[in-house]
Structures are given as structure tokens and as C-alpha cells.
Design a protein around this motif. Structure first.
Motif, PDB file in Angstrom:
ATOM      1  N   ILE A   1      16.003  29.667  14.015  1.00  0.00           N
ATOM      2  CA  ILE A   1      16.485  28.625  14.931  1.00  0.00           C
ATOM      3  C   ILE A   1      17.193  29.274  16.111  1.00  0.00           C
ATOM      4  CG2 ILE A   1      18.104  26.693  15.198  1.00  0.00           C
ATOM      5  CD1 ILE A   1      17.787  26.133  12.221  1.00  0.00           C
ATOM      6  N   GLU A   2      16.917  28.757  17.299  1.00  0.00           N
ATOM      7  CA  GLU A   2      17.754  29.065  18.458  1.00  0.00           C
ATOM      8  C   GLU A   2      18.410  27.754  18.875  1.00  0.00           C
ATOM      9  OE1 GLU A   2      15.491  30.411  21.855  1.00  0.00           O
ATOM     10  OE2 GLU A   2      14.496  28.490  22.095  1.00  0.00           O
ATOM     11  N   ILE A   3      19.637  27.836  19.355  1.00  0.00           N
ATOM     12  CA  ILE A   3      20.374  26.644  19.768  1.00  0.00           C
ATOM     13  C   ILE A   3      20.551  26.718  21.278  1.00  0.00           C
ATOM     14  CG2 ILE A   3      22.477  25.298  19.478  1.00  0.00           C
ATOM     15  CD1 ILE A   3      22.766  26.699  16.697  1.00  0.00           C
ATOM     16  N   VAL A   4      19.935  25.765  21.970  1.00  0.00           N
ATOM     17  CA  VAL A   4      19.957  25.729  23.427  1.00  0.00           C
ATOM     18  C   VAL A   4      20.788  24.522  23.847  1.00  0.00           C
ATOM     19  CG1 VAL A   4      18.586  25.688  25.536  1.00  0.00           C
ATOM     20  CG2 VAL A   4      17.631  26.713  23.455  1.00  0.00           C
ATOM     21  N   ILE A   5      21.893  24.793  24.543  1.00  0.00           N
ATOM     22  CA  ILE A   5      22.832  23.721  24.889  1.00  0.00           C
ATOM     23  C   ILE A   5      23.031  23.674  26.396  1.00  0.00           C
ATOM     24  CG2 ILE A   5      25.168  22.821  24.592  1.00  0.00           C
ATOM     25  CD1 ILE A   5      25.251  24.338  21.902  1.00  0.00           C
ATOM     26  N   GLY A   6      22.900  22.482  26.937  1.00  0.00           N
ATOM     27  CA  GLY A   6      23.176  22.255  28.343  1.00  0.00           C
ATOM     28  C   GLY A   6      24.323  21.283  28.490  1.00  0.00           C
ATOM     29  N   ASP A   7      25.502  21.806  28.792  1.00  0.00           N
ATOM     30  CA  ASP A   7      26.655  20.930  29.007  1.00  0.00           C
ATOM     31  C   ASP A   7      26.697  20.533  30.473  1.00  0.00           C
ATOM     32  OD1 ASP A   7      29.329  19.795  27.979  1.00  0.00           O
ATOM     33  OD2 ASP A   7      29.808  20.824  29.859  1.00  0.00           O
ATOM     34  N   ASP A   8      26.763  19.237  30.724  1.00  0.00           N
ATOM     35  CA  ASP A   8      26.668  18.697  32.080  1.00  0.00           C
ATOM     36  C   ASP A   8      28.049  18.516  32.719  1.00  0.00           C
ATOM     37  OD1 ASP A   8      25.233  17.866  34.280  1.00  0.00           O
ATOM     38  OD2 ASP A   8      24.959  15.817  33.555  1.00  0.00           O
ATOM     39  N   ALA A   9      28.819  19.605  32.761  1.00  0.00           N
ATOM     40  CA  ALA A   9      30.139  19.647  33.402  1.00  0.00           C
ATOM     41  C   ALA A   9      31.175  18.789  32.687  1.00  0.00           C
ATOM     42  CB  ALA A   9      30.035  19.262  34.882  1.00  0.00           C
TER      43      ALA A   9
ATOM     44  N   THR B   1      13.628  24.167  29.866  1.00  0.00           N
ATOM     45  CA  THR B   1      13.084  25.424  30.405  1.00  0.00           C
ATOM     46  C   THR B   1      13.532  26.647  29.607  1.00  0.00           C
ATOM     47  OG1 THR B   1      14.867  25.783  31.993  1.00  0.00           O
ATOM     48  CG2 THR B   1      12.970  24.501  32.757  1.00  0.00           C
ATOM     49  N   LEU B   2      14.652  26.549  28.899  1.00  0.00           N
ATOM     50  CA  LEU B   2      15.137  27.685  28.103  1.00  0.00           C
ATOM     51  C   LEU B   2      14.622  27.681  26.672  1.00  0.00           C
ATOM     52  CD1 LEU B   2      18.888  28.135  29.121  1.00  0.00           C
ATOM     53  CD2 LEU B   2      16.900  29.443  29.864  1.00  0.00           C
ATOM     54  N   CYS B   3      14.043  26.589  26.218  1.00  0.00           N
ATOM     55  CA  CYS B   3      13.551  26.489  24.839  1.00  0.00           C
ATOM     56  C   CYS B   3      12.287  27.329  24.678  1.00  0.00           C
ATOM     57  CB  CYS B   3      13.254  25.037  24.487  1.00  0.00           C
ATOM     58  SG  CYS B   3      14.721  23.999  24.373  1.00  0.00           S
ATOM     59  N   LYS B   4      12.313  28.238  23.744  1.00  0.00           N
ATOM     60  CA  LYS B   4      11.178  29.124  23.495  1.00  0.00           C
ATOM     61  C   LYS B   4      10.478  28.829  22.173  1.00  0.00           C
ATOM     62  CE  LYS B   4      12.015  31.279  27.272  1.00  0.00           C
ATOM     63  NZ  LYS B   4      11.489  30.607  28.431  1.00  0.00           N
ATOM     64  N   GLY B   5      10.964  27.864  21.423  1.00  0.00           N
ATOM     65  CA  GLY B   5      10.406  27.576  20.109  1.00  0.00           C
ATOM     66  C   GLY B   5       9.056  26.896  20.151  1.00  0.00           C
ATOM     67  N   LYS B   6       8.324  27.053  19.064  1.00  0.00           N
ATOM     68  CA  LYS B   6       7.076  26.311  18.885  1.00  0.00           C
ATOM     69  C   LYS B   6       7.392  24.826  18.752  1.00  0.00           C
ATOM     70  CE  LYS B   6       3.046  25.909  15.837  1.00  0.00           C
ATOM     71  NZ  LYS B   6       2.362  26.460  14.638  1.00  0.00           N
ATOM     72  N   TYR B   7       8.550  24.533  18.190  1.00  0.00           N
ATOM     73  CA  TYR B   7       9.007  23.161  17.997  1.00  0.00           C
ATOM     74  C   TYR B   7      10.368  22.988  18.657  1.00  0.00           C
ATOM     75  CZ  TYR B   7       5.403  23.229  14.407  1.00  0.00           C
ATOM     76  OH  TYR B   7       4.213  23.356  13.742  1.00  0.00           O
ATOM     77  N   ILE B   8      10.643  21.766  19.111  1.00  0.00           N
ATOM     78  CA  ILE B   8      11.930  21.449  19.726  1.00  0.00           C
ATOM     79  C   ILE B   8      12.522  20.243  19.013  1.00  0.00           C
ATOM     80  CG2 ILE B   8      13.145  20.748  21.828  1.00  0.00           C
ATOM     81  CD1 ILE B   8      10.878  22.106  23.416  1.00  0.00           C
ATOM     82  N   ALA B   9      13.764  20.368  18.598  1.00  0.00           N
ATOM     83  CA  ALA B   9      14.511  19.268  17.988  1.00  0.00           C
ATOM     84  C   ALA B   9      15.618  18.867  18.962  1.00  0.00           C
ATOM     85  CB  ALA B   9      15.111  19.702  16.650  1.00  0.00           C
ATOM     86  N   TRP B  10      15.538  17.656  19.503  1.00  0.00           N
ATOM     87  CA  TRP B  10      16.518  17.179  20.490  1.00  0.00           C
ATOM     88  C   TRP B  10      17.707  16.526  19.816  1.00  0.00           C
ATOM     89  CZ3 TRP B  10      16.682  18.411  25.432  1.00  0.00           C
ATOM     90  CH2 TRP B  10      15.520  18.853  26.062  1.00  0.00           C
TER      91      TRP B  10
END
Length: 130
Positions: free
Chosen positions: A35-43, A83-92
Motif C-alpha cells: 500500500i502507498e498512502i497518497v494524501i492531498g490536504d487542501d490548505a 496524478t501521484l497514485c501509482k497503484g494498479k488499484y486506487i481506494a478513495w
């Protein structure tokens, strides 16, 4: 040896620090090894970004962070995270969501065993945090 496709857990919080630690911990507690955890905090203005920097330091290489300095809205934030997600699958997820133990493993096993399946979803439980 079994191959475990990479899963990107994409999280888009905004001023949810009160709940966000539990959200992150529910992802870290998954029994799926890739698992990679990709987080975008919007300020966020509630200390969420500082908390995320601590997690990034503690779990080096596990987190990819986008820490916006100005609020750009959910759509722009979600697109940046994608754009930063590199996984075969994405869990939102959003910052007040929780994953039950085994969620990712169960879904990935299903998807890998059913290659014609393009999307996987599940029931959810809505609860009042108070």
C-alpha cells in the motif's frame, strides 16, 4: 511467491484533524502488504498538515503528501492526488472515513480473481462520531 499489486489509498482531507488520525491508522492497520498512502490536504487550518508531516517522517516512504498552501477545492485537489497514485488499484477516502480490517485484501483478492470487474464497492456504515 505471491505477487501483491500496489494499492494507492488516496485521501483528500480538509480541516478534519479531529478524525484524521483514526482514518490514517485504519489504513496502516490493513493486512495487505503493498500500500502507498497518497494524501492531498487542501490548505487545512486546523493542524492537519503538521500531523501529516509527522506521519511522513515516522513512516518514511509510505506516504506521498501534497500540502497545498491555498484552498483550491475538492476537484482540483482530487486531480492532484490522482496524478501521484501509482497503484494498479486506487481506494478513495476522505479525512473522516475509516477502513475495516481486511478491506483492501478482500477487495484486491476479488478484483484479481475477476479480471472483467472494472470497479469494486461495498456497503458502508454511517455513524455519528459524537
Amino acid at each position: 511467491m505471491k505477487e501483491y499489486p500496489l494499492v494507492s489509498v488516496a485521501i483528500i482531507p480538509y480541516n478534519q484533524k479531529e478524525y484524521f488520525r483514526e482514518c490514517i491508522e485504519s489504513v496502516l492497520a490493513q493486512d495487505y502488504p503493498n500500500i502507498e498512502i497518497v494524501i492531498g490536504d487542501d490548505a487545512s487550518t486546523d493542524g492537519t498538515q503538521e500531523m501529516l508531516k509527522e506521519y511522513e517522517k515516522k513512516y518514511s516512504g509510505k506516504f506521498k503528501l501534497i500540502l497545498s498552501e491555498k484552498n483550491e477545492g475538492i476537484t482540483k485537489n482530487q486531480n492532484k492526488v490522482l496524478t501521484l497514485c501509482k497503484g494498479k488499484y486506487i481506494a478513495w477516502m476522505v479525512g473522516d472515513d475509516l477502513m475495516l480490517h481486511g478491506k483492501i485484501r478482500t477487495q484486491i483478492e476479488y478484483m484479481e480473481n475477476n479480471p472483467n470487474c472494472a470497479i469494486c464497492y461495498h456497503n458502508l456504515e454511517v455513524f455519528d462520531s459524537d
